[in-house]
Each structure stands twice: as C-alpha cells, then as structure tokens.
Design a protein around this motif. Structure first.
Motif, short mmCIF file in Angstrom:
data_model
loop_
_atom_site.label_atom_id
_atom_site.label_comp_id
_atom_site.label_asym_id
_atom_site.label_seq_id
_atom_site.Cartn_x
_atom_site.Cartn_y
_atom_site.Cartn_z
N LEU A 39 -28.51 -19.63 18.79
CA LEU A 39 -29.86 -19.17 19.08
C LEU A 39 -29.87 -18.01 20.08
CD1 LEU A 39 -32.77 -20.10 18.22
CD2 LEU A 39 -32.90 -21.23 20.42
N CYS A 40 -29.04 -18.14 21.12
CA CYS A 40 -29.10 -17.09 22.15
C CYS A 40 -27.98 -16.06 21.99
CB CYS A 40 -29.10 -17.69 23.55
SG CYS A 40 -27.61 -18.50 23.99
N THR A 81 -36.47 -25.19 26.52
CA THR A 81 -35.73 -24.51 27.60
C THR A 81 -35.31 -23.12 27.13
OG1 THR A 81 -34.89 -26.67 28.26
CG2 THR A 81 -33.80 -24.77 29.22
N ALA A 82 -34.79 -23.07 25.92
CA ALA A 82 -34.33 -21.78 25.36
C ALA A 82 -35.51 -20.82 25.19
CB ALA A 82 -33.64 -22.02 24.02
N MET A 83 -36.63 -21.34 24.72
CA MET A 83 -37.80 -20.49 24.49
C MET A 83 -38.33 -19.93 25.82
SD MET A 83 -38.29 -20.13 21.35
CE MET A 83 -36.58 -20.36 21.02
N GLU A 92 -35.42 -11.33 22.80
CA GLU A 92 -35.42 -11.62 21.37
C GLU A 92 -34.74 -10.53 20.54
OE1 GLU A 92 -38.98 -12.99 19.62
OE2 GLU A 92 -39.33 -14.42 21.21
N ALA A 93 -34.99 -9.29 20.94
CA ALA A 93 -34.39 -8.19 20.19
C ALA A 93 -32.88 -8.16 20.41
CB ALA A 93 -35.00 -6.88 20.65
N MET A 94 -32.48 -8.45 21.65
CA MET A 94 -31.07 -8.35 22.01
C MET A 94 -30.21 -9.40 21.32
SD MET A 94 -29.25 -8.86 25.57
CE MET A 94 -28.63 -10.41 25.02
N ILE A 95 -30.74 -10.63 21.29
CA ILE A 95 -29.90 -11.72 20.79
C ILE A 95 -29.52 -11.57 19.32
CG2 ILE A 95 -30.58 -13.47 22.48
CD1 ILE A 95 -32.47 -14.61 20.38
N THR A 96 -30.35 -10.88 18.56
CA THR A 96 -30.01 -10.71 17.14
C THR A 96 -28.88 -9.70 16.98
OG1 THR A 96 -31.74 -9.07 16.95
CG2 THR A 96 -32.28 -11.30 16.24
N GLU A 97 -28.68 -8.88 18.01
CA GLU A 97 -27.65 -7.85 17.91
C GLU A 97 -26.30 -8.30 18.47
OE1 GLU A 97 -31.09 -4.55 18.71
OE2 GLU A 97 -29.39 -4.71 20.08
#
Lengths: 181, 185
Positions: A39-40, A81-83, A92-97
C-alpha cells in the motif's frame, strides 16, 4: 490456527499478557506487513505503520468485539493508520511510483525464474493500479476480507468496492496474459 | 440470443466476487452455478479470477525478520512514558517528533543561558536613573518644610508662658463670679 486458540490469545491479551499479544499478531504478521508494504510502497514506511498498528491494537484490544473477525478488526486499524498517514503526507502520487523492494525466492533456479517473472508482473500490475483499486485488491488478497467487510473498512458502498475490484483484476489480467502471449 | 448471453456474462462479471464470497442469496447463487456450468466464458473467467487472487496472495506476501517483529511487539506493549512531542504530535512520525524535541531542547538551552546572563550581569541602580532636577526640586521642598516646622517651634519657645497663664487665671475667675450670681444659695 483455530478460532478457539485465537480467542484464548485475545482473552489473554485483555488480561495484559504481552506474550499472548505477540503470538496473536504473529498469525497475521505476513498478511498485515505485506498489505502495508504494497500500500505505501516502501519498507521503512510499512514498518512505521506496522508499529503504529501494533500500538493501537494493543491499546484497543479490550474494546475488540467478537462480533467482528479479529483479522478484519486488525486490518481496519492498519488501514485507518495508513490512510491517516497518507492523507497527512499527501503521498498518494508518490507511492504509486515507488519501486518494489527486492524479494527472496525459492532455491529451485527454474522455479525461481518463473516465480520471479510472475511475481514481478503481479507486483508491477498492482503498483500501477489507481490507489482505490489497489486498496480494495490488497484488502482482499492480503487481508482475506469479504467485500462486505472491505466496504465497511473503506467506508465505500459495496457496489463501488466491487467495481474497484472488477477493474483491478481486469487490469492485472490484461497485464499478465497479454505479456505471456 | 448472443446479445442476451453476453449481457448475462457481463452481469456475472460484476457479481463474481459476491459469488466467490458466498454472499449472494441462495436462488441467485444457484442461478449462477447453473450458468457457469453451461457457459465456457464465465467458467474460464471465474478460474482466471481465482488464479489471479491465489497467485497474488502468494506473490504479494512479504515478511519481516523475527527479531524486528519481536522488538516491535515489545515496543507496542511497553508502558508509554509521557513525552511532550508525543503529546503534541500523536500522529507525527518519529522524525517529526525528534525534530520537535530538538527545537524544544535548543529553545530551553537558550532560555537558560538568557536567565543566567540576566542574573550575573550588573543591573543599573534605579535611584540613579532619577534625574538630578527632580532630586533638587524634592530637596528644596523638604528643606522648606523643615524650616517651617523649626520656626513654629521657635515661636512656641519664645512666647511668654507666664503671661498666658495669668490671663487664663483671670478669665477663669471672671467666669466663676458670673456663675455665683446665678446660684440659688
């Protein structure tokens, strides 16, 4: 691990037995850590979130109700907690990369190669999923939650959750099958 | 006919997850069961979904070292000491909390140094800060008041007390005579 055993551990945790808490969490350790990691996107953040989840679950174990599955309760804490963390950091943008970490494999070289290939493909496919789709997919795969439970955890209508799952599976399938052809 | 079949299949694609979870009503589940048996598309679709989920479950599973896990559990169950950074930033990361504690420590050290300097440095005398003009004016005023008192005392000393006493005695006698006139005896 039987449900009775799990219940005993929960009861012992409520009585303040710290070793029981370790044993209880150990049952879901892999699933929980995998979920947070995917997720992160990086190990450091995943470990921080895992730690916070443990602290919150130990503090809140007395409030846990048997009406809910323990794993669902635990994953709800981890998810929230993660949210909170992601919302706060606006990552959010960073974690997908983020590139996935290197992984360990079986000893068989052939199996290792195939396994690595499939693993990489699945990981790559999951990594490029939009956040909401990834969230639902991981709660299903790692959290082993039903879609009704996922709808409760994510606070989304059941149809929206099913739609997220439908599109995520479609994308993963397309990526896996098309590259195999 | 083909269109109808396609519609049913796309409907199944939407419900396949509830079907797998056994979260459909019995009639609906039975309906799809029958459909899957007779429809190759849906049959292969359900297999693909199951394969993807199973594969993902295996391939996306990660673990951490036992030592790390044990340390995390230990940290989670230990009684927490009160920390101001923890209290102010319960959601903050370890780095943020550390940065805040560091800032707080620096401010604390600077404040202590400031207090020590203020205590050890000579302070200007507040009396000295009163202007000389004001002091002169106050001095003159006090001197004139003292002189006035002194003059009054001198006047009292210089007065003839004996003469005053005779005069008083005479007045008293005059009053006594007046009172005798009005007496009944």
């Amino acid at each position: 691990m039987s449900t009775t055993r799990e219940q005993t551990l929960i009861e012992n945790c409520r009585n303040g037995e710290t070793t029981a808490f370790g044993q209880l969490i150990k049952i879901y350790r892999k699933q929980l850590f995998s979920y947070l990691l995917k997720l992160c996107g990086n190990r450091e953040d995943a470990e921080d979130l895992f730690q916070e989840t443990l602290i919150k679950s130990w503090k809140g174990i007395s409030k846990y109700s048997e009406l809910q599955k323990f794993s669902s309760w635990l994953f709800t804490i981890a998810h929230n907690t993660a949210m909170d963390k992601l919302r706060k950091r606006n990552k959010e943008a960073m974690i997908t990369e983020t590139e996935p970490d290197e992984l360990s494999h079986a000893n068989d070289p052939h199996k290792e190669l195939i396994g690595k290939e499939i693993r990489n493909k699945i990981q790559k496919a999951v990594d490029i999923l939009p956040f909401k789709q990834k969230e639902v997919f991981l709660l299903r795969v790692n959290g082993e939650m039903s879609f009704k439970e996922i709808a409760q955890v994510t606070n989304e209508p059941l149809n929206t959750v099913l739609s997220h799952m439908h599109y995520s599976v479609k994308k993963i399938k397309r990526l896996l099958w098309s590259e195999n052809d | 006919m083909i269109n109808d079949e396609n519609m049913i299949c796309s409907e199944f694609e939407k419900e396949v997850y509830l079907y797998l979870d056994n979260d459909l009503l019995t009639d609906r589940k039975e309906y799809w069961k029958q459909h899957v048996v007779n429809c190759k598309t849906c049959s292969s679709f359900i297999s693909e979904v199951e394969i993807i989920l199973d594969q993902a479950h295996v391939e996306l599973t990660e673990d951490m070292f036992d030592a790390k896990f044990n340390a995390m559990v230990k940290k989670a169950v230990q009684k927490k000491e009160f920390k101001i950074a923890e209290w102010l930033f319960p959601q903050g990361t370890a780095k943020e909390k550390f940065a805040f504690s560091l800032k707080l420590a620096v401010v604390g050290v600077l404040a202590t140094i400031a207090i020590i300097i203020s205590l050890t440095t000579r302070q200007p005398n507040t009396v000295k800060t009163i202007s000389n003009e004001l002091l002169d004016w106050e001095g003159k005023k006090v001197t004139s008041q003292i002189n006035e008192i002194k003059n009054t005392i001198d006047m009292i000393h210089e007065d003839n007390w004996d003469r005053q006493m005779i005069l008083l005695d005479q007045r008293m006698k005059a009053l006594e005579n007046k009172s005798d006139k009005f007496s009944f005896n």
